[in-house]
Design a protein around this motif. Structure first.
Motif, PDB file in Angstrom:
ATOM      1  N   GLN A   9      24.984  30.354  78.223  1.00 45.58           N
ATOM      2  CA  GLN A   9      25.747  30.406  79.193  1.00 45.58           C
ATOM      3  C   GLN A   9      26.776  30.830  79.458  1.00 45.58           C
ATOM      4  N   HIS A  10      27.462  30.433  78.544  1.00 44.99           N
ATOM      5  CA  HIS A  10      29.337  30.718  78.522  1.00 44.99           C
ATOM      6  C   HIS A  10      29.797  31.309  77.167  1.00 44.99           C
ATOM      7  N   PHE A  11      28.760  32.382  77.199  1.00 49.05           N
ATOM      8  CA  PHE A  11      29.360  33.596  75.914  1.00 49.05           C
ATOM      9  C   PHE A  11      29.414  33.331  74.595  1.00 49.05           C
ATOM     10  N   ASN A  12      30.159  31.754  74.482  1.00 44.17           N
ATOM     11  CA  ASN A  12      30.776  30.878  72.690  1.00 44.17           C
ATOM     12  C   ASN A  12      30.984  32.422  72.251  1.00 44.17           C
ATOM     13  N   LEU A  13      32.362  33.585  72.410  1.00 44.89           N
ATOM     14  CA  LEU A  13      32.550  34.629  72.340  1.00 44.89           C
ATOM     15  C   LEU A  13      34.005  33.534  71.661  1.00 44.89           C
ATOM     16  N   LEU A  14      34.539  33.984  69.801  1.00 43.49           N
ATOM     17  CA  LEU A  14      35.782  33.691  69.528  1.00 43.49           C
ATOM     18  C   LEU A  14      37.193  34.122  69.845  1.00 43.49           C
ATOM     19  N   GLU A  15      38.296  33.766  70.819  1.00 47.74           N
ATOM     20  CA  GLU A  15      39.086  33.941  71.987  1.00 47.74           C
ATOM     21  C   GLU A  15      39.631  35.270  71.491  1.00 47.74           C
ATOM     22  N   SER A  16      40.321  34.497  69.825  1.00 44.71           N
ATOM     23  CA  SER A  16      40.949  35.269  68.806  1.00 44.71           C
ATOM     24  C   SER A  16      40.766  36.459  68.057  1.00 44.71           C
ATOM     25  N   LYS A  17      39.195  36.845  68.646  1.00 40.61           N
ATOM     26  CA  LYS A  17      39.021  37.491  67.441  1.00 40.61           C
ATOM     27  C   LYS A  17      38.697  39.261  68.462  1.00 40.61           C
ATOM     28  N   THR A  18      38.336  40.252  68.248  1.00 45.36           N
ATOM     29  CA  THR A  18      38.771  41.477  68.692  1.00 45.36           C
ATOM     30  C   THR A  18      36.622  41.397  69.204  1.00 45.36           C
ATOM     31  N   ILE A  19      36.232  42.273  69.685  1.00 47.71           N
ATOM     32  CA  ILE A  19      34.866  42.312  70.083  1.00 47.71           C
ATOM     33  C   ILE A  19      34.513  42.801  68.892  1.00 47.71           C
ATOM     34  N   PHE A  20      34.495  43.807  68.252  1.00 49.20           N
ATOM     35  CA  PHE A  20      34.089  44.238  67.160  1.00 49.20           C
ATOM     36  C   PHE A  20      33.983  43.211  66.041  1.00 49.20           C
ATOM     37  N   ASP A  21      35.250  42.287  65.683  1.00 49.79           N
ATOM     38  CA  ASP A  21      34.699  41.339  65.350  1.00 49.79           C
ATOM     39  C   ASP A  21      34.079  40.441  65.529  1.00 49.79           C
ATOM     40  N   ASN A  22      34.117  39.650  66.382  1.00 49.60           N
ATOM     41  CA  ASN A  22      32.768  38.754  66.813  1.00 49.60           C
ATOM     42  C   ASN A  22      31.680  39.606  67.161  1.00 49.60           C
ATOM     43  N   VAL A  23      30.819  40.806  67.527  1.00 52.57           N
ATOM     44  CA  VAL A  23      29.983  41.609  66.832  1.00 52.57           C
ATOM     45  C   VAL A  23      29.974  41.262  65.271  1.00 52.57           C
ATOM     46  N   ALA A  24      30.432  40.980  64.189  1.00 51.51           N
ATOM     47  CA  ALA A  24      30.707  41.459  63.212  1.00 51.51           C
ATOM     48  C   ALA A  24      30.382  39.988  62.290  1.00 51.51           C
TER      49      ALA A  24
ATOM     50  N   PRO B  48      17.299  40.342  64.600  1.00 50.50           N
ATOM     51  CA  PRO B  48      16.598  39.429  64.452  1.00 50.50           C
ATOM     52  C   PRO B  48      15.338  39.492  65.155  1.00 50.50           C
ATOM     53  N   LYS B  49      13.957  38.840  64.740  1.00 54.61           N
ATOM     54  CA  LYS B  49      12.660  39.344  65.929  1.00 54.61           C
ATOM     55  C   LYS B  49      12.961  38.354  66.881  1.00 54.61           C
ATOM     56  N   ILE B  50      13.611  37.209  67.131  1.00 52.73           N
ATOM     57  CA  ILE B  50      13.180  36.321  68.393  1.00 52.73           C
ATOM     58  C   ILE B  50      14.666  36.415  69.351  1.00 52.73           C
ATOM     59  N   LEU B  51      15.375  36.616  70.946  1.00 51.87           N
ATOM     60  CA  LEU B  51      15.806  35.884  70.949  1.00 51.87           C
ATOM     61  C   LEU B  51      15.929  34.784  71.912  1.00 51.87           C
ATOM     62  N   LEU B  52      16.558  33.919  72.099  1.00 50.25           N
ATOM     63  CA  LEU B  52      16.947  32.788  72.592  1.00 50.25           C
ATOM     64  C   LEU B  52      17.568  33.311  73.192  1.00 50.25           C
ATOM     65  N   CYS B  53      17.645  32.756  74.512  1.00 54.15           N
ATOM     66  CA  CYS B  53      18.654  32.624  75.744  1.00 54.15           C
ATOM     67  C   CYS B  53      18.600  31.670  76.815  1.00 54.15           C
ATOM     68  N   ASP B  54      20.102  30.564  76.728  1.00 48.83           N
ATOM     69  CA  ASP B  54      19.843  29.895  77.093  1.00 48.83           C
ATOM     70  C   ASP B  54      20.726  29.059  78.130  1.00 48.83           C
ATOM     71  N   GLU B  55      19.920  29.835  79.296  1.00 47.27           N
ATOM     72  CA  GLU B  55      20.967  29.863  80.605  1.00 47.27           C
ATOM     73  C   GLU B  55      22.013  31.529  80.443  1.00 47.27           C
ATOM     74  N   ALA B  56      21.304  31.957  80.461  1.00 45.31           N
ATOM     75  CA  ALA B  56      22.451  33.503  79.796  1.00 45.31           C
ATOM     76  C   ALA B  56      23.159  34.360  80.983  1.00 45.31           C
ATOM     77  N   THR B  57      22.651  34.203  82.206  1.00 42.97           N
ATOM     78  CA  THR B  57      22.888  35.056  83.269  1.00 42.97           C
ATOM     79  C   THR B  57      23.433  34.176  84.274  1.00 42.97           C
ATOM     80  N   SER B  58      23.447  32.037  84.431  1.00 44.64           N
ATOM     81  CA  SER B  58      23.685  31.348  85.104  1.00 44.64           C
ATOM     82  C   SER B  58      25.162  31.205  85.570  1.00 44.64           C
ATOM     83  N   ALA B  59      26.436  31.796  84.578  1.00 48.91           N
ATOM     84  CA  ALA B  59      27.942  31.871  85.197  1.00 48.91           C
ATOM     85  C   ALA B  59      27.916  33.171  85.719  1.00 48.91           C
ATOM     86  N   LEU B  60      26.569  33.571  85.697  1.00 51.71           N
ATOM     87  CA  LEU B  60      27.399  35.851  86.062  1.00 51.71           C
ATOM     88  C   LEU B  60      26.290  35.703  87.812  1.00 51.71           C
TER      89      LEU B  60
END
Ligand code: ADP
Ligand code: ADP
Length: 232
Positions: free
Chosen positions: A89-104, A159-171
């Motif tokens: 729900q709240h994305f859990n990205l690392l704020e101190s890392k760039t978008i590239f690094d987050n995905v990497a 992955p073969k599976i993607l789990l989405c826990d309230e992934a749009t609830s904050a949008l």
């Protein structure tokens, strides 16, 4: 692809016992966009956390891709966990890392060569429509864009599976639509089985083919979205 047989989950905190799941039987087929809907406290989050082994069942079996999680060696379990991506729900990205690094991150953790990481991350950024944000930081992105990055990070280790826990609830509703359309593309273009946890009926009706309805730790209905909810 995901099967639960007679799952029970009891949380014990000091002298408080919560029966979060009672006798859950669930079957998610390969290629499904499977929705789990229910009010807060119904047990949805617990259920999805059993799939990637963030929680262990008190009783019953969880079988993912033909293998019973409880019977796997640690190294097999680690490999299995890579087959399962998750977004939050709240994305859990690392704020101190760039978008590239987050995905990497998942690729760095599994020690992939630099050139391979770069290629894969740029592919994923293109897939989510944010190639131009590689050098940006999370705080410079909108909620919808952050969730796109969450999806790219979840896809990084194939992955073969993607789990989405309230992934749009904050949008907001419009952004929710665009994320749901992206999840549909993830399902179709990458052939990934998607499991969506939500309290919103509209989310289920928009993208899911099958659904389980949860109430107080039990699945009270399960089947195709049309059978369970009728025609929109
Ligand atoms: P949902 O995702 O549908 O809101 P949860 O799976 O989060 O439901 O919660 C189901 C029940 O289990 C709730 O009563 C909740 O308070 C309880 N619960 C969830 N996680 C824990 C935990 N880590 N420790 C104790 N109780 C928990
Ligand atoms: P928000 O509405 O929060 O800004 P969205 O998730 O709707 O975020 O979209 C994020 C950005 O990505 C937007 O600027 C949109 O124009 C762009 N975008 C969305 N889908 C695609 C796509 N398939 N290809 C390229 N760009 C896209």
């Amino acid at each position: 692809m995901i099967e639960m047989r007679s799952i029970h989950k009891t949380y014990k905190r000091k002298n408080i016992t919560t029966e979060a799941l009672k006798e859950i039987n669930l079957q998610v087929e390969e290629g499904d966009i499977f929705g789990v809907i229910g009010y807060s406290g119904a047990g949805k989050s617990t259920l999805v956390r059993l799939v990637n082994y963030l929680e262990r069942p008190t009783g019953g079996k969880v079988i993912v891709d033909g293998q019973e999680l409880d019977k796997m060696s640690d190294s097999k379990l680690r490999a299995m966990k890579k087959q399962i991506g998750m977004i939050f729900q709240h994305f859990n990205l690392l704020e101190s890392k760039t978008i590239f690094d987050n995905v990497a991150i998942p690729l760095i953790l599994s020690k992939k060569p630099k050139a391979e990481i770069k290629k894969r991350v740029m592919e994923l950024l293109e897939f989510i429509g944010l190639s131009d944000k590689a050098k940006s930081y999370p705080k410079e992105l909108s909620g919808g864009q952050k969730q796109r990055v969450g999806i790219a990070r979840a896809l990084a280790s194939n992955p073969k599976i993607l789990l989405c826990d309230e992934a749009t609830s904050a949008l907001d509703p419009q952004t929710t639509q665009s994320i749901l359309q992206l999840l549909k593309r993830v399902n179709q273009e990458y052939n990934i089985t998607v499991m969506i946890i939500t309290h919103e009926m509209s989310v289920i009706q928009e993208v899911c083919n099958r659904v389980a309805v949860m109430e107080a730790g039990e699945i009270i209905e399960q089947g195709s979205v049309l059978d369970v909810f009728g025609h929109p």
